[in-house]
Design a protein around this motif. Structure first.
Motif, PDB file in Angstrom:
ATOM      1  N   CYS A   1       0.077   5.187  -0.342  1.00  0.00           N
ATOM      2  CA  CYS A   1      -0.631   5.516   0.904  1.00  0.00           C
ATOM      3  C   CYS A   1       0.383   6.024   1.933  1.00  0.00           C
ATOM      4  CB  CYS A   1      -1.389   4.313   1.454  1.00  0.00           C
ATOM      5  SG  CYS A   1      -2.167   4.707   3.048  1.00  0.00           S
TER       6      CYS A   1
ATOM      7  N   HIS B   1      -6.823   6.273   4.576  1.00  0.00           N
ATOM      8  CA  HIS B   1      -6.350   5.169   5.423  1.00  0.00           C
ATOM      9  C   HIS B   1      -6.905   5.518   6.802  1.00  0.00           C
ATOM     10  CE1 HIS B   1      -2.890   2.377   6.872  1.00  0.00           C
ATOM     11  NE2 HIS B   1      -3.628   2.703   7.938  1.00  0.00           N
TER      12      HIS B   1
ATOM     13  N   SER C   1       0.838  -1.214   0.000  1.00  0.00           N
ATOM     14  CA  SER C   1       0.000   0.000   0.000  1.00  0.00           C
ATOM     15  C   SER C   1       0.862   1.248   0.000  1.00  0.00           C
ATOM     16  CB  SER C   1      -0.911   0.029   1.228  1.00  0.00           C
ATOM     17  OG  SER C   1      -1.795  -1.053   1.190  1.00  0.00           O
TER      18      SER C   1
ATOM     19  N   CYS D   1       0.391   4.101   5.342  1.00  0.00           N
ATOM     20  CA  CYS D   1       1.078   2.802   5.234  1.00  0.00           C
ATOM     21  C   CYS D   1       2.587   3.036   5.234  1.00  0.00           C
ATOM     22  CB  CYS D   1       0.658   2.059   3.968  1.00  0.00           C
ATOM     23  SG  CYS D   1      -0.923   1.225   4.118  1.00  0.00           S
TER      24      CYS D   1
ATOM     25  N   HIS E   1      -3.918  -1.577   6.217  1.00  0.00           N
ATOM     26  CA  HIS E   1      -4.621  -0.575   5.402  1.00  0.00           C
ATOM     27  C   HIS E   1      -6.125  -0.861   5.368  1.00  0.00           C
ATOM     28  CE1 HIS E   1      -5.002   2.563   2.326  1.00  0.00           C
ATOM     29  NE2 HIS E   1      -5.975   1.792   1.866  1.00  0.00           N
TER      30      HIS E   1
HETATM   31 ZN    ZN Z   1      -2.627   2.764   3.947  1.00  0.00          ZN
END
Ligand code: ZN
Ligand code: 5GP
Length: 149
Positions: free
Chosen positions: A12, A106, A7, A15, A54
């Motif tokens: 992200c 997230h 991720s 993450c 995630h």
């Molecule tokens: Zn994430």
């Protein structure tokens, strides 16, 4: 590749923080969550409690992880209250969905210390909603509860 790393590789930021590929000021962590300072705090001490796994929002966060996130949020609120930050109150905030001001997709819980006159406001205009509409709203929610039992 591990799930978080994948991720993170897909962009992200939370993450990436969870696997320490991105910088953050971490205050607490365990195998399920990481807690760090919000980069653009609305008040000094503004924390984010973030599951390592995630998940975008409440719909895809599993119950065990969710319970732990809220529990750590409680601990962080107490820590802020007892800390040298000198806060006088706490707001706990979850933004689930774009309509609810979510900008990082997230899951995360905001724990926001409050100080008298800190200037952070939530502008809301309360609705006047008649009893029949309150009852039909209640029924819609009861139907949803019954269908998820
Ligand atoms: Zn994430
Ligand atoms: P949301 O509106 O999605 O509930 O809040 C996202 C929060 O994440 C915002 O308060 C924003 O300041 C914070 N944020 C966004 N990017 C980063 C980052 O790279 N690092 C940290 N520590 N916080 C971030």
């Amino acid at each position: 590749m591990a799930r978080n790393a994948r991720s993170a590789a897909q962009g992200c930021i939370f993450c990436a923080i969870a696997v320490r590929q991105a910088e953050a000021s971490v205050v607490h962590e365990d195998e399920t969550i990481v807690v760090f300072m919000d980069l653009n705090p609305v008040t000094p001490g503004h924390l984010l409690v973030v599951p390592r796994k995630h998940a975008v929002g409440l719909e895809d966060l599993d119950r065990v992880t969710s319970a732990h996130v809220w529990s750590v949020g409680h601990d962080m609120a107490q820590a802020l209250r007892r800390s040298r930050m000198g806060c006088e109150g706490i707001n706990v905030l979850l933004c689930d969905g774009e309509a609810a001001f979510q900008t990082v997709f997230h899951f995360h819980l905001h724990v926001i210390p409050r100080y008298a006159g800190d200037g952070w406001t939530v502008k809301a205009k309360s609705l006047k909603r008649e009893r029949s509409l309150l009852d039909s709203d209640a029924q819609a929610i009861k139907d949803a509860i019954a269908s998820t039992d």
